[in-house]
Design an enzyme around this catalytic site. Structure first.
Site, PDB file in Angstrom:
ATOM      1  N   LYS A 103       7.722   9.533  29.862  1.00  0.00           N
ATOM      2  CA  LYS A 103       8.468  10.069  31.012  1.00  0.00           C
ATOM      3  C   LYS A 103       9.975  10.020  30.806  1.00  0.00           C
ATOM      4  O   LYS A 103      10.734   9.616  31.685  1.00  0.00           O
ATOM      5  CB  LYS A 103       8.072   9.345  32.297  1.00  0.00           C
ATOM      6  CG  LYS A 103       6.618   9.562  32.704  1.00  0.00           C
ATOM      7  CD  LYS A 103       6.314   8.943  34.052  1.00  0.00           C
ATOM      8  CE  LYS A 103       4.861   9.158  34.453  1.00  0.00           C
ATOM      9  NZ  LYS A 103       3.911   8.358  33.639  1.00  0.00           N
ATOM     10  N   ARG A 104      10.428  10.481  29.658  1.00  0.00           N
ATOM     11  CA  ARG A 104      11.857  10.533  29.379  1.00  0.00           C
ATOM     12  C   ARG A 104      12.476  11.774  30.031  1.00  0.00           C
ATOM     13  O   ARG A 104      11.783  12.697  30.417  1.00  0.00           O
ATOM     14  CB  ARG A 104      12.106  10.556  27.868  1.00  0.00           C
ATOM     15  CG  ARG A 104      11.595   9.329  27.119  1.00  0.00           C
ATOM     16  CD  ARG A 104      12.250   8.040  27.619  1.00  0.00           C
ATOM     17  NE  ARG A 104      11.993   6.916  26.727  1.00  0.00           N
ATOM     18  CZ  ARG A 104      11.160   5.927  26.977  1.00  0.00           C
ATOM     19  NH1 ARG A 104      10.472   5.912  28.095  1.00  0.00           N
ATOM     20  NH2 ARG A 104      11.010   4.940  26.115  1.00  0.00           N
TER      21      ARG A 104
END
Length: 309
Positions: A103-104
């Site tokens: 989840k960057r």
């Protein structure tokens, strides 16, 4: 040079093996205490459990992918990150698609670094997850690794997530009309269209979308609105998402349905292991067998729900 991008490969493997994604969000607390004591560290026990599950689901052809949630490994420190890297290698060696749930999402140079960190080197993976809510310019650095010559890497972008709080942001209506999640979905589709010339046989975009199996009201609408977007579908199993909702999301371009705790902790609800649980004599083989049985059950549950549509 890749003739197919990784999302395409995942779509095809999901059609072959079924849509199940095994979530390796493996917390040491999911492993019985008597088994943990047999290893030099909790991280080594996690690696052993992961390897057992990966090998079993690959042999059974009960899953098409494994999703490795990086937070659980970060929480175990440096040794945990080594286990994270080894787990990704094991998934790929087994012939499954490795999805790194990281989840960057950040501004240009930082996203460049994130892309390099997870598409090259020690933590190389097939597909990652991205949070797009700092803006669409944060997605661009990740597409640099999606070209055939650069690995055909893919990403699942958060669209309609499985948590109750998704309504706080994703369901907000824009002044220009429509919901924020639709704005994100349109961008995912646009990115997919950009790569059609690179992949002549593309039947889904290089980027997919995270769409939870807990949001029944949105399922049919989103599946029809984005027919060429492959979905990562969390929420099935322990989070309460029903197979019938997942089945709706598996229509058209399809998707992969994640189950984590339902598989990792299947031993806790396995009646065949009740006596061993009471006696504290469970083995690694016991809990891995329970996980494998639940994976097969979940695969068949999902396929039956698809047939029932």
């Amino acid at each position: 040079m890749n003739t197919k991008h990784n999302m395409q490969l995942l779509q095809e493997l999901a059609q072959k093996n079924g849509p199940l994604c095994v979530g390796l969000d493996t917390d040491p607390s999911y492993i019985p205490e008597n088994i943990l004591k047999q290893y030099d560290s909790p991280a080594q026990a996690v690696l052993a459990y992961n390897n057992e599950i990966i090998n079993r689901v690959a042999a059974d052809k009960s899953a098409c992918s494994c999703k490795v949630q990086i937070a659980y490994y970060e929480a175990m420190g440096l040794e945990g990150m080594k286990v994270y890297a080894e787990t990704l290698k094991a998934v790929k060696k087994a012939g499954l698609i490795a999805i790194s749930d990281i989840k960057r999402g950040d501004i240009g140079a930082t996203s460049d670094a994130y892309a390099k960190a997870h598409f090259k080197g020690d933590f190389e993976t097939d597909i990652i997850t991205i949070n797009p809510y700092m803006g669409f310019d944060t997605l661009v650095p990740f597409t640099k690794y999606s070209k055939p010559a650069d690995g055909g890497k893919g990403a699942f972008v958060l669209l309609c997530t499985s948590n109750p709080g998704m309504v706080d942001i994703e369901h907000q209506e824009l002044k220009s009309g429509g919901l924020l999640l639709e704005h994100v979905g349109d961008e995912i589709a646009r990115i997919g269209d950009q790569f059609k010339e690179d992949y002549a046989d593309q039947t889904c975009g290089i980027f997919g979308a995270v769409v939870g199996a807990t949001q029944e009201a949105d399922a049919r609408y989103l599946r029809d609105k984005y027919p060429e977007t492959f979905f990562l579908i969390p929420g099935y199993g322990a989070q309460g998402g029903a197979a019938r909702i997942a089945a709706t999301l598996l229509d058209k371009a399809g998707g992969t349905v994640n189950s984590s705790r339902g598989i990792l902790c299947a031993w806790k609800k396995d009646p065949a292991l009740a006596d061993k649980m009471a006696a504290g004599t469970l083995t690694m083989a016991d809990i891995a067998d329970a996980a494998a049985r639940n994976a097969l059950f979940s695969k068949n549950d999902l396929l039956n729900a698809v047939k029932a549509l």
